[in-house]
Design a protein around this motif. Sequence first.
Motif, PDB file in Angstrom:
ATOM      1  N   GLY A  10       0.795  -1.232   0.000  1.00  0.00           N
ATOM      2  CA  GLY A  10       0.000   0.000   0.000  1.00  0.00           C
ATOM      3  C   GLY A  10       0.819   1.269   0.000  1.00  0.00           C
ATOM      4  N   TYR A  11       2.158   1.152  -0.011  1.00  0.00           N
ATOM      5  CA  TYR A  11       2.998   2.345   0.090  1.00  0.00           C
ATOM      6  C   TYR A  11       2.851   3.259  -1.120  1.00  0.00           C
ATOM      7  CZ  TYR A  11       5.247  -0.203   3.890  1.00  0.00           C
ATOM      8  OH  TYR A  11       5.496  -0.892   5.046  1.00  0.00           O
ATOM      9  N   GLY A  12       2.674   2.635  -2.297  1.00  0.00           N
ATOM     10  CA  GLY A  12       2.592   3.444  -3.501  1.00  0.00           C
ATOM     11  C   GLY A  12       1.189   3.848  -3.895  1.00  0.00           C
ATOM     12  N   VAL A  13       0.182   3.416  -3.132  1.00  0.00           N
ATOM     13  CA  VAL A  13      -1.204   3.704  -3.502  1.00  0.00           C
ATOM     14  C   VAL A  13      -1.466   5.207  -3.530  1.00  0.00           C
ATOM     15  CG1 VAL A  13      -3.613   3.447  -2.795  1.00  0.00           C
ATOM     16  CG2 VAL A  13      -2.055   1.487  -2.681  1.00  0.00           C
ATOM     17  N   GLY A  14      -0.893   5.935  -2.582  1.00  0.00           N
ATOM     18  CA  GLY A  14      -1.087   7.383  -2.554  1.00  0.00           C
ATOM     19  C   GLY A  14      -0.517   8.055  -3.793  1.00  0.00           C
ATOM     20  N   VAL A  15       0.635   7.573  -4.247  1.00  0.00           N
ATOM     21  CA  VAL A  15       1.247   8.114  -5.460  1.00  0.00           C
ATOM     22  C   VAL A  15       0.388   7.783  -6.678  1.00  0.00           C
ATOM     23  CG1 VAL A  15       3.258   7.982  -6.981  1.00  0.00           C
ATOM     24  CG2 VAL A  15       3.570   8.013  -4.497  1.00  0.00           C
ATOM     25  N   ILE A  16      -0.124   6.556  -6.719  1.00  0.00           N
ATOM     26  CA  ILE A  16      -0.977   6.128  -7.835  1.00  0.00           C
ATOM     27  C   ILE A  16      -2.245   6.982  -7.892  1.00  0.00           C
ATOM     28  CG2 ILE A  16      -2.401   4.227  -8.695  1.00  0.00           C
ATOM     29  CD1 ILE A  16      -0.212   2.339  -7.485  1.00  0.00           C
ATOM     30  N   ASP A  17      -2.890   7.171  -6.737  1.00  0.00           N
ATOM     31  CA  ASP A  17      -4.110   7.988  -6.691  1.00  0.00           C
ATOM     32  C   ASP A  17      -3.835   9.422  -7.118  1.00  0.00           C
ATOM     33  OD1 ASP A  17      -5.551   5.813  -5.861  1.00  0.00           O
ATOM     34  OD2 ASP A  17      -5.517   6.352  -3.730  1.00  0.00           O
ATOM     35  N   ALA A  18      -2.708   9.965  -6.649  1.00  0.00           N
ATOM     36  CA  ALA A  18      -2.372  11.349  -6.997  1.00  0.00           C
ATOM     37  C   ALA A  18      -2.112  11.484  -8.498  1.00  0.00           C
ATOM     38  CB  ALA A  18      -1.150  11.801  -6.209  1.00  0.00           C
ATOM     39  N   LEU A  19      -1.445  10.503  -9.081  1.00  0.00           N
ATOM     40  CA  LEU A  19      -1.191  10.545 -10.522  1.00  0.00           C
ATOM     41  C   LEU A  19      -2.490  10.466 -11.320  1.00  0.00           C
ATOM     42  CD1 LEU A  19       1.991   8.273 -10.776  1.00  0.00           C
ATOM     43  CD2 LEU A  19       1.852  10.684 -11.424  1.00  0.00           C
ATOM     44  N   ARG A  20      -3.400   9.633 -10.874  1.00  0.00           N
ATOM     45  CA  ARG A  20      -4.693   9.542 -11.556  1.00  0.00           C
ATOM     46  C   ARG A  20      -5.468  10.847 -11.430  1.00  0.00           C
ATOM     47  NH1 ARG A  20      -5.855   3.320  -9.565  1.00  0.00           N
ATOM     48  NH2 ARG A  20      -4.631   2.324 -11.232  1.00  0.00           N
ATOM     49  N   GLY A  21      -5.320  11.491 -10.276  1.00  0.00           N
ATOM     50  CA  GLY A  21      -5.953  12.792 -10.100  1.00  0.00           C
ATOM     51  C   GLY A  21      -5.378  13.856 -11.015  1.00  0.00           C
ATOM     52  N   MET A  22      -4.137  13.631 -11.477  1.00  0.00           N
ATOM     53  CA  MET A  22      -3.484  14.556 -12.412  1.00  0.00           C
ATOM     54  C   MET A  22      -3.760  14.185 -13.864  1.00  0.00           C
ATOM     55  SD  MET A  22       0.268  14.801 -10.594  1.00  0.00           S
ATOM     56  CE  MET A  22       0.458  15.200  -8.856  1.00  0.00           C
ATOM     57  N   GLY A  23      -4.614  13.198 -14.074  1.00  0.00           N
ATOM     58  CA  GLY A  23      -4.952  12.807 -15.433  1.00  0.00           C
ATOM     59  C   GLY A  23      -3.998  11.808 -16.048  1.00  0.00           C
ATOM     60  N   ARG A  24      -3.108  11.226 -15.234  1.00  0.00           N
ATOM     61  CA  ARG A  24      -2.190  10.203 -15.739  1.00  0.00           C
ATOM     62  C   ARG A  24      -2.817   8.825 -15.546  1.00  0.00           C
ATOM     63  NH1 ARG A  24      -0.557  15.113 -15.517  1.00  0.00           N
ATOM     64  NH2 ARG A  24       1.540  15.617 -16.274  1.00  0.00           N
TER      65      ARG A  24
ATOM     66  N   PRO B  22      -1.273   5.540 -14.377  1.00  0.00           N
ATOM     67  CA  PRO B  22      -0.258   4.597 -13.892  1.00  0.00           C
ATOM     68  C   PRO B  22      -0.836   3.194 -13.725  1.00  0.00           C
ATOM     69  CG  PRO B  22      -1.107   5.860 -12.069  1.00  0.00           C
ATOM     70  CD  PRO B  22      -1.750   6.444 -13.307  1.00  0.00           C
ATOM     71  N   VAL B  23       0.060   2.211 -13.760  1.00  0.00           N
ATOM     72  CA  VAL B  23      -0.341   0.824 -13.542  1.00  0.00           C
ATOM     73  C   VAL B  23       0.226   0.383 -12.201  1.00  0.00           C
ATOM     74  CG1 VAL B  23      -0.195  -1.545 -14.386  1.00  0.00           C
ATOM     75  CG2 VAL B  23      -0.344   0.361 -16.012  1.00  0.00           C
ATOM     76  N   GLU B  24      -0.631  -0.068 -11.311  1.00  0.00           N
ATOM     77  CA  GLU B  24      -0.145  -0.512 -10.003  1.00  0.00           C
ATOM     78  C   GLU B  24       0.404  -1.932 -10.120  1.00  0.00           C
ATOM     79  OE1 GLU B  24      -3.840  -1.514  -7.352  1.00  0.00           O
ATOM     80  OE2 GLU B  24      -4.312   0.218  -8.614  1.00  0.00           O
ATOM     81  N   VAL B  25       1.538  -2.142  -9.456  1.00  0.00           N
ATOM     82  CA  VAL B  25       2.226  -3.429  -9.529  1.00  0.00           C
ATOM     83  C   VAL B  25       2.448  -3.943  -8.116  1.00  0.00           C
ATOM     84  CG1 VAL B  25       4.298  -4.647 -10.293  1.00  0.00           C
ATOM     85  CG2 VAL B  25       3.408  -2.729 -11.648  1.00  0.00           C
ATOM     86  N   TYR B  26       2.086  -5.197  -7.905  1.00  0.00           N
ATOM     87  CA  TYR B  26       2.305  -5.829  -6.607  1.00  0.00           C
ATOM     88  C   TYR B  26       3.410  -6.862  -6.760  1.00  0.00           C
ATOM     89  CZ  TYR B  26      -2.028  -3.565  -5.266  1.00  0.00           C
ATOM     90  OH  TYR B  26      -2.989  -2.621  -5.002  1.00  0.00           O
TER      91      TYR B  26
END
Length: 493
Positions: free
Chosen positions: A363-377, A379-383
């Motif tokens: 879950g460490y990168g979830v905040g970064v992923i959400d923020a990028l999506r909020g910027m219209g990007r 990203p692909v989340e990888v586990y």
Amino acid sequence: MAAAPDPQAELIEFIASFQHDPLGFVLAAFEWGSGELAKFDGPDEWQRGILTELGEKLSAGEISAMEAVQIAVASGHGIGKSALVAWLILWAVSTFEDTKGVVTANTENQLKTKTWAELAKWYRLCITRDWFVFTATALFSCDVEHEKTWRIDMIPWSERNTEAFAGLHNKGKRILLVFDEASSIPDLIWEVSEGALTDEGTEIVWCCFGNPTKNTGRFRECFGKFRHRWSTRQIDSRTVAMTNKAQLAKWVADYGEDSDFVRVRVRGVFPSASSNQLIGSDAIEVAQKRSYKIELFERAPDILGVDVARQGDDSSVIARRKGKIAFPLRQMRIPDTMRVASQVAIAGDACDMGACFVDATGGYGVGVIDALRGMGRDPVEVYFSGKAIDPRYFNKRSEMYFELAKWIESGGQLPDDVELAEELAAITYTFQGDKFRLCDKDDIKAAIGRSPDKADALALTFAFPVASRKRVLPGVSDGGRRRVLDYDPMASI
């Protein structure tokens, strides 16, 4: 009437003359050519070379201006390094009053049965043996007023008890520190031992010996990024008079001159790969020397891999790869996920990004992923613990790293980054049933003292296949349509 000569005073004066002449001491302190040494006329050529070099360095200037003398020797088997260690110990304590030192090795058994046992032999043969008391764990002065200040201690290393190494100070005198089978001594012990180097106006001699069994760790770094601090030698067992040449020849015939077995046990050369090392150090070095023109890969997709920091000592890293080129990595110590996301967005906008893979493990990168999506990007989340596409691999992390290894072997260009090289060289694997499984991240952190953030970011660029760009060949038709060809960034050039 003149006083009768005092043999003990004459011996003291004689031995003192070798303060900065270790080779002279070794030649004078033992009865070469007689008794147990009847078949020997002195040290072997390689031993003489090290003793001579040490003497020259100690004689180079006044003690107050002297830096520590640091010597590292990687060698094959059977060359007589334990004998050299014993001579260094006896020279150090015999020629300088109140010398203090510590001797350690990779294991307590090695220390007791090899290193210290060899010292026992040479102590018994030494002309200064009556000056010192030899015990199972120490060599110290017979003078009760100096037994605490004039001594060498045998101390098995322990990462839970580093005080003996941290407290090795002897201002204005001499310090001797010896690591035997140094490849397997943890980095923490090396780091703590460096505290002894802070004594000003002190003769400090630090010698490390061992077979070059590992491609990671501080012993390897003596010959790598810290080589400007160390005098290094690599001794081929076949060049040493006392070795069993027939046995060495059998090893070479059985395993091959360039095999890691022969490199480590005969040639004194660090392995190209550990027995389960995923990417050999030689391959990493070659990849870092490659230099492609980016125009060769203009149709390849730009792929970003983002490893997000998990704790205070870790870093967030952005990796960019285009075809066979991996660009310099962007390392950040930013705890704010929005700011990390902003840097990722900037990196993506600076190139023609085809994909952005972000580590979401734990879950460490979830905040970064959400923020990028909020910027219209997008990203692909990888586990890392997720399922691999290829059933040969235990999990997604194993699959990504094996794809990275294949990319390097097929001609990938790595940035000239010492930390990245060290992290990649530390990656090992095993088998889980019939599947390839990468070593745990905690194991790598224990080996190199940090999280492999840079290597993880680069591996993330191999998380999933990315559709290559299409190109249209002018003037070529296919049923009235222009033929569209896929660009293969992995194709050979």
